[in-house]
Design a protein around this motif. Sequence first.
Motif, mmCIF file in Angstrom:
data_model
loop_
_atom_site.group_PDB
_atom_site.id
_atom_site.type_symbol
_atom_site.label_atom_id
_atom_site.label_comp_id
_atom_site.label_asym_id
_atom_site.label_seq_id
_atom_site.Cartn_x
_atom_site.Cartn_y
_atom_site.Cartn_z
ATOM 1 N N VAL A 151 0.705 -1.059 0.044
ATOM 2 C CA VAL A 151 -0.120 0.024 -0.108
ATOM 3 C C VAL A 151 0.958 1.305 0.137
ATOM 4 O O VAL A 151 0.653 2.042 -0.541
ATOM 5 C CB VAL A 151 -0.849 0.126 1.359
ATOM 6 N N VAL A 152 1.792 1.178 0.965
ATOM 7 C CA VAL A 152 2.824 2.418 0.753
ATOM 8 C C VAL A 152 3.647 2.593 -0.670
ATOM 9 O O VAL A 152 3.656 3.720 -1.006
ATOM 10 C CB VAL A 152 3.894 2.160 2.100
ATOM 11 N N ALA A 153 4.085 1.391 -1.163
ATOM 12 C CA ALA A 153 4.538 1.612 -2.303
ATOM 13 C C ALA A 153 3.526 2.182 -3.294
ATOM 14 O O ALA A 153 4.116 2.887 -4.356
ATOM 15 C CB ALA A 153 5.070 0.187 -2.795
ATOM 16 N N VAL A 394 9.060 -0.565 -10.663
ATOM 17 C CA VAL A 394 10.117 -1.209 -11.593
ATOM 18 C C VAL A 394 10.497 -2.109 -10.227
ATOM 19 O O VAL A 394 10.696 -3.517 -10.272
ATOM 20 C CB VAL A 394 10.994 -0.658 -12.128
ATOM 21 N N ASP A 395 11.442 -1.559 -9.531
ATOM 22 C CA ASP A 395 12.451 -2.286 -8.405
ATOM 23 C C ASP A 395 11.498 -3.020 -7.553
ATOM 24 O O ASP A 395 11.885 -4.279 -7.168
ATOM 25 C CB ASP A 395 13.338 -1.452 -7.864
ATOM 26 N N THR A 396 10.196 -2.839 -7.131
ATOM 27 C CA THR A 396 9.595 -3.410 -6.043
ATOM 28 C C THR A 396 9.046 -4.656 -6.767
ATOM 29 O O THR A 396 8.818 -5.658 -5.917
ATOM 30 C CB THR A 396 8.338 -2.681 -5.737
ATOM 31 N N ARG A 397 8.999 -4.794 -7.988
ATOM 32 C CA ARG A 397 8.366 -6.287 -8.667
ATOM 33 C C ARG A 397 9.382 -7.364 -8.246
ATOM 34 O O ARG A 397 9.066 -8.249 -8.298
ATOM 35 C CB ARG A 397 8.431 -5.832 -10.322
ATOM 36 N N LEU A 398 10.752 -6.897 -8.228
ATOM 37 C CA LEU A 398 11.859 -8.115 -7.578
ATOM 38 C C LEU A 398 11.685 -8.259 -5.951
ATOM 39 O O LEU A 398 12.445 -9.148 -5.858
ATOM 40 C CB LEU A 398 13.167 -7.520 -8.028
ATOM 41 N N ARG A 399 11.216 -7.596 -5.343
ATOM 42 C CA ARG A 399 11.154 -7.598 -4.072
ATOM 43 C C ARG A 399 9.819 -7.980 -3.356
ATOM 44 O O ARG A 399 9.763 -8.074 -2.049
ATOM 45 C CB ARG A 399 11.480 -6.061 -3.215
ATOM 46 N N SER A 403 0.850 -11.290 -5.927
ATOM 47 C CA SER A 403 -0.211 -10.761 -5.131
ATOM 48 C C SER A 403 -0.086 -9.343 -4.616
ATOM 49 O O SER A 403 -0.997 -8.537 -4.830
ATOM 50 C CB SER A 403 -0.699 -11.867 -4.289
ATOM 51 N N ASP A 404 1.159 -9.210 -3.864
ATOM 52 C CA ASP A 404 1.167 -7.673 -3.382
ATOM 53 C C ASP A 404 1.532 -6.788 -4.340
ATOM 54 O O ASP A 404 1.061 -5.595 -4.274
ATOM 55 C CB ASP A 404 2.558 -7.854 -2.427
ATOM 56 N N TYR A 405 2.280 -7.196 -5.520
ATOM 57 C CA TYR A 405 2.563 -6.353 -6.371
ATOM 58 C C TYR A 405 1.362 -5.687 -7.129
ATOM 59 O O TYR A 405 1.031 -4.579 -7.793
ATOM 60 C CB TYR A 405 3.777 -6.792 -7.700
ATOM 61 N N ILE A 406 0.220 -6.494 -7.545
ATOM 62 C CA ILE A 406 -0.851 -6.282 -7.978
ATOM 63 C C ILE A 406 -1.707 -5.253 -7.073
ATOM 64 O O ILE A 406 -2.289 -4.016 -7.855
ATOM 65 C CB ILE A 406 -1.894 -7.537 -8.178
ATOM 66 N N ILE A 407 -1.442 -5.161 -5.842
ATOM 67 C CA ILE A 407 -2.159 -4.109 -5.159
ATOM 68 C C ILE A 407 -1.236 -2.572 -5.205
ATOM 69 O O ILE A 407 -2.019 -1.753 -5.241
ATOM 70 C CB ILE A 407 -1.980 -4.660 -3.468
ATOM 71 N N VAL A 408 0.096 -2.809 -5.357
ATOM 72 C CA VAL A 408 0.654 -1.685 -5.674
ATOM 73 C C VAL A 408 0.130 -0.874 -7.194
ATOM 74 O O VAL A 408 -0.055 0.196 -7.228
ATOM 75 C CB VAL A 408 2.397 -2.020 -5.895
ATOM 76 N N LEU A 409 0.053 -1.928 -8.232
ATOM 77 C CA LEU A 409 -0.381 -1.496 -9.454
ATOM 78 C C LEU A 409 -1.676 -0.902 -9.301
ATOM 79 O O LEU A 409 -2.288 0.294 -10.004
ATOM 80 C CB LEU A 409 -0.330 -2.492 -10.302
ATOM 81 N N LEU A 410 -2.685 -1.570 -8.534
ATOM 82 C CA LEU A 410 -4.111 -1.004 -8.524
ATOM 83 C C LEU A 410 -4.102 0.349 -7.687
ATOM 84 O O LEU A 410 -4.684 1.443 -8.164
ATOM 85 C CB LEU A 410 -4.912 -1.896 -7.603
#
Length: 745
Positions: A151-153, A394-399, A403-410
């Motif tokens: 969420v922060v990301a 970009v960088d968070t995708r590797l970290r 499922s978490d990355y989808i929340i970032v994108l949303l």
Amino acid sequence: MMRHNLFIPMDIFTDLSSPKALSGISIGLVVSLMIIVIEISFAAMIFSGPLEVYAQRGMGLTLAGALVLTVSTALFSGFRPNVSSPQDAPVAIFAGAAAGIAVSLGTGQSQTAFITVVAALMIASMATAVFFFLAARTGLSKYIRFMPYPVVAGFLAGTGWLLTKGSLEVMTGLTLSWHVLPSLLSSNIILLWLPGALYALLLFFCLKRWSHFLILPGSMILALILYHLTLPLLGLNMEQAREIGLFFTSFPSSSIWPAFSPADFAHVQWSAILREIPILAVIPFIALIGMLLNTGGIELAAQKDLDLNRELMVSSGGNALAALTGSPAGYNTLSLSMLGFKTGADTRIVGLTAAIIIGVTLFFGGQVLSIFPKALLGGFLLLLGLLFLSDWIVDTRLRMPLSDYIIVLLVFATIGLFGYLYGVLLGLMATLILFTTKISSIPAVSSSSSITHARSRRTRPLPHQQILTIHGQQAHFFELSGYLFFGSVSSLTTAVSNVLQNRTTRFIIVDFQKVTGFDVSAVNNFVRLAQQISSQNMLFVFAGPSKLFQNLFRQIGGSELSDAYLIFPDINSALEWCEESIIADAQAAVTYDPAQTRKRQEDLFEQVADDLLKELEQQEQLETLLKKIEGYLKSRSFAAGQKLLAQGDLSPGIMFVQQGTVTEKVIDSSGRSTALRTLRPGMLFSEASAYTPMPSHCDYVAETPVRIALLTPEALLDIERHDPDTAQKIHRQVIAALISARTAI
């Protein structure tokens, strides 16, 4: 010492006469240049489009805020080279509110729009100051730290988009929307933003490869020189360049402060501000997240723990002063704060030098700001946006997992399509969903057993122990832990359902000792569980629930469940009651048929004979040991009813019962006394004090006239010196007694 810590300027005077002075001043000059460019870029972002004519006055606002924030942080922060200024995230969010105010007031109200925007800035910054103050006083910051990383990301990625969008608006003077995008490629518009975009992209890739602190200020100076050298090659002078839109209109020759007067506030349109309150309310929240992230980054890079509450109070005071100047909200900046530390300028001189240069520019050098082209300022904003997008998209995708990355994108897409407010609302919903999902996966049941394997602390005769071993499956208990709500209690419901399949079960015991809290939905689940247990003719036993839980359970369950459960103050009391019931029922089950009764007695004797012989053997070994160390023991006598040792009193050593019987009792917090065991000759107690005097966990009272033998820690040391083999046997007795005590609940 305390006076020295409170008198902050003392370390400044000390540093001025040390080698830190020169490095602090030089780094301060670099920091000031960076802050000046950053803040005039932020002003250009806020006062763009219809408000562009007030951009130079807006620069006075942001620079004034930078001045007070830098001074307050330099003087009072726990990290000496710390640097604060109005920050990108609050500015990016506020730019949307400023545009909304300008649109709502129309093109003919530019002066009114300017002072209304200033009033909105003051409200947002003062709200941030109050929010920081409350976070420091109430410990709110520690809860913000628990906000899920995705969420922060998403918030920070959304900030990157707003900075990118704002950079194009600064360079082109257009308010970006879907129908405006094609016009960006027209020949007269592309000239306005392409140089800034190329500068941002080139610098972005350079910073990704190299991290020297001079790259950014050096590139700005070089780009500024090249831009002005290119103008004559294009046949343009400064006036023509301003008419085209490459530069802002000319600035005052001296001061750009004050940017407003108290009389101007008579023209504030408060209704326009009220419409933007939802966006303004987000700014303190996002500012706190940014401040916590930057402070955490400083702690990590400097390998130093900071007093977060102190830093919040410093930022609170700085934002309160910044609000009076009409500046956007601000807090510490990670990159600029680390410049001094990484170069050895660990001194407050860095921030104070930067503040002096900012003040000179604010009050005496307004004309200097007119040489900065919009492409350079917009390019810097674009660089910030690209860095945000790179770090958090970009960088968070590797970290993180998909499922978490989808929340970032949303969250990012929601901010880009619908605005920051909707992104924050989505983020908060995602936080609740993630929290509920994660905590639901933590089972409420930390352990479970039956009386067959774990019992109360009450010592019982061998026949009774054998009965509990045989019939212990009749009582099953569950130890709960953590916070109970509808999701976590489901693990208990499943476990109990499995136990209910065993038709011999009579008691379901639930231990609340490690429960930290609960909600009403959990109580509802317990009521349904009690109904299910009651329908199976079993009893629900609660051990140590809070008064609030008991009251809610009675209210929700009603009178029809009054006979379906029992409540005890602790797990030991609950287990002891169930044990007594099992023993009594087992004894009552013996028929009056003499032959059958005799057979049951013979079977029971055979079952306990081995244990009885073992106990007699242990008692004989202990008596032999006592005779061997008789010279080291102190004999004490007590009358019937006399207390040998009170709970909480310091025990002088191990005590062996030589004659009579002693009752061991424990007193709970309510004053209730529970008998645990009866000690007879050959038994020992207070074994925890074998090596040093320890507070007693129980009361020991003489049932009959009693004589005991006391072995003090000093006497045990003496035995170790003269008879190591005997001392080793004593150690074994102590360890065995301690292990036996730990097996009881």
